[in-house]
Design an enzyme around this catalytic site. Structure first.
Site, PDB file in Angstrom:
ATOM      1  CG  HIS A   1     -27.919  47.587  -6.868  1.00 28.18           C
ATOM      2  ND1 HIS A   1     -29.092  47.770  -6.169  1.00 28.18           N
ATOM      3  CD2 HIS A   1     -27.873  46.260  -7.200  1.00 28.18           C
ATOM      4  CE1 HIS A   1     -29.739  46.622  -6.099  1.00 28.18           C
ATOM      5  NE2 HIS A   1     -29.026  45.699  -6.710  1.00 28.18           N
TER       6      HIS A   1
ATOM      7  CB  CYS B   1     -30.610  48.093  -2.830  1.00 27.56           C
ATOM      8  SG  CYS B   1     -29.413  49.423  -3.162  1.00 27.56           S
TER       9      CYS B   1
END
Length: 329
Positions: free
Chosen positions: A93, A207
């Site tokens: 992430h 993301c």
């Protein structure tokens, strides 16, 4: 290139064969909207969306003369649930940290799914609704809560740039506009093959795309990046021949809809139920994508059929270089 299947999309009817890739490029980019709609109460998150963020989504105003340090952050996906397990497979992430040298305060900015990744990737089949139901909004969150040691020990915390407080405030205005107009999360990048220069049918909107979109905005503002390290990010690819445009909720579902198309789409998505085990999920993906060589993609409120081809699906951890300032002549 055979273009008959792409001709089914109305806007592409006027494109010549040579122009087709250029005409199709506008389709592969996530659509922009004039506002963010309120999420349906049916959509529920198992884990609350960014509980430590500012309740009103506000971003602090910095003094123009402040020097703001910019840090690249990375940690394993779903670390709160699986620890560092997914990091071993480079499933990461991405986020950004900003640190004020005047106040010493630091802030985290990330882009997340509002209702978790599964809801953004697969729809719900609701008994009271004929159309498939999606809980696929994504959003940016800005928070003063940050644990530097967490990022250092479990992933990456690396300084990549500096900017002025005035530039930060300009970026904050852009972030608010970006967040109100780019509202849907898209997991998949769809392209023809893993070669260096493939035809890209559809881009993801996740993301890492948000982080690099922010980097590009900063570069456009004159912010330079100093990091010499590779800036890799995780991407999930589907490999497909030419997509076939199928229609939208109005033309596919309901009394006047395409019954055969509706049946095929519903059959494809039915096995991907919420909260099933990872083992069952992977088996279903293998059956639909590899054995049946088929995938139904929902993109910009429209459905497309992807005739899948080897290697079908792939998770990569590849470099996306930091942007450079383009000096005007």
């Amino acid at each position: 290139m055979a273009i008959s299947r792409l001709r089914s999309y109305p806007v592409l009817e006027a494109c010549s064969e040579k122009q087709l890739q250029i005409c199709f490029a506008f389709l592969r980019t996530s659509r922009r909207f004039d506002h963010r709609p309120k999420a349906d109460s049916y959509c529920q998150a198992v884990y609350q969306f960014w509980s430590t963020g500012s309740p009103d989504g506000s971003i602090p105003v910095m003094k123009d003369a402040d020097v703001i340090e910019v840090f690249r952050l990375q940690a394993p996906v779903w670390e709160f649930k699986y620890g560092g397990l997914l990091g071993r497979f480079h499933i990461m992430h991405d986020a950004i940290e900003f640190r004020s040298t005047l106040t010493g305060r630091n802030y985290t900015m990330e882009w997340y799914e509002l209702f978790q990744l599964g809801n953004c990737t697969f729809p719900h089949l609701r008994a009271e609704a004929e159309a498939l139901f999606w809980c696929n909004q994504g959003a940016a969150c800005f928070s003063e809560e940050i644990d530097d040691q967490h990022w250092k020990q479990n992933g990456t915390l690396e300084k990549v740039s500096e900017m002025t407080g005035a530039q930060f405030n300009e970026m904050a205005k852009w972030i608010r506009e970006d967040n109100e107009t780019g509202i849907y999360y898209e997991t998949w990048t769809v392209q023809t093959d893993p070669s260096p220069n493939p035809a890209v049918w559809f881009d993801s909107y996740d993301c890492s795309q948000f982080v690099h979109r922010t980097y590009r905005k900063l570069a456009d503002m004159g912010v330079s990046f100093t990091s010499q390290l590779q800036t890799n990010c995780t991407r999930i690819f589907l490999y497909s021949r030419e997509p076939t445009f199928l229609g939208n909720d109005t033309t596919i579902f309901g009394a006047a809809g395409e019954k055969t198309v509706f049946s095929d789409i519903k059959r494809f998505y039915h096995p991907f139920r919420p909260y099933q085990s990872i083992k069952d999920f992977l088996l279903e993906i293998y059956e639909r994508v590899v054995l049946e060589k088929s995938f139904y993609l929902y993109y910009n409120y429209e459905y497309w059929h992807l005739p899948m081809k080897p290697p079908y699906i792939r998770i990569t951890y590849e470099e996306i270089p930091l942007p450079r300032i383009h000096k005007k002549p």
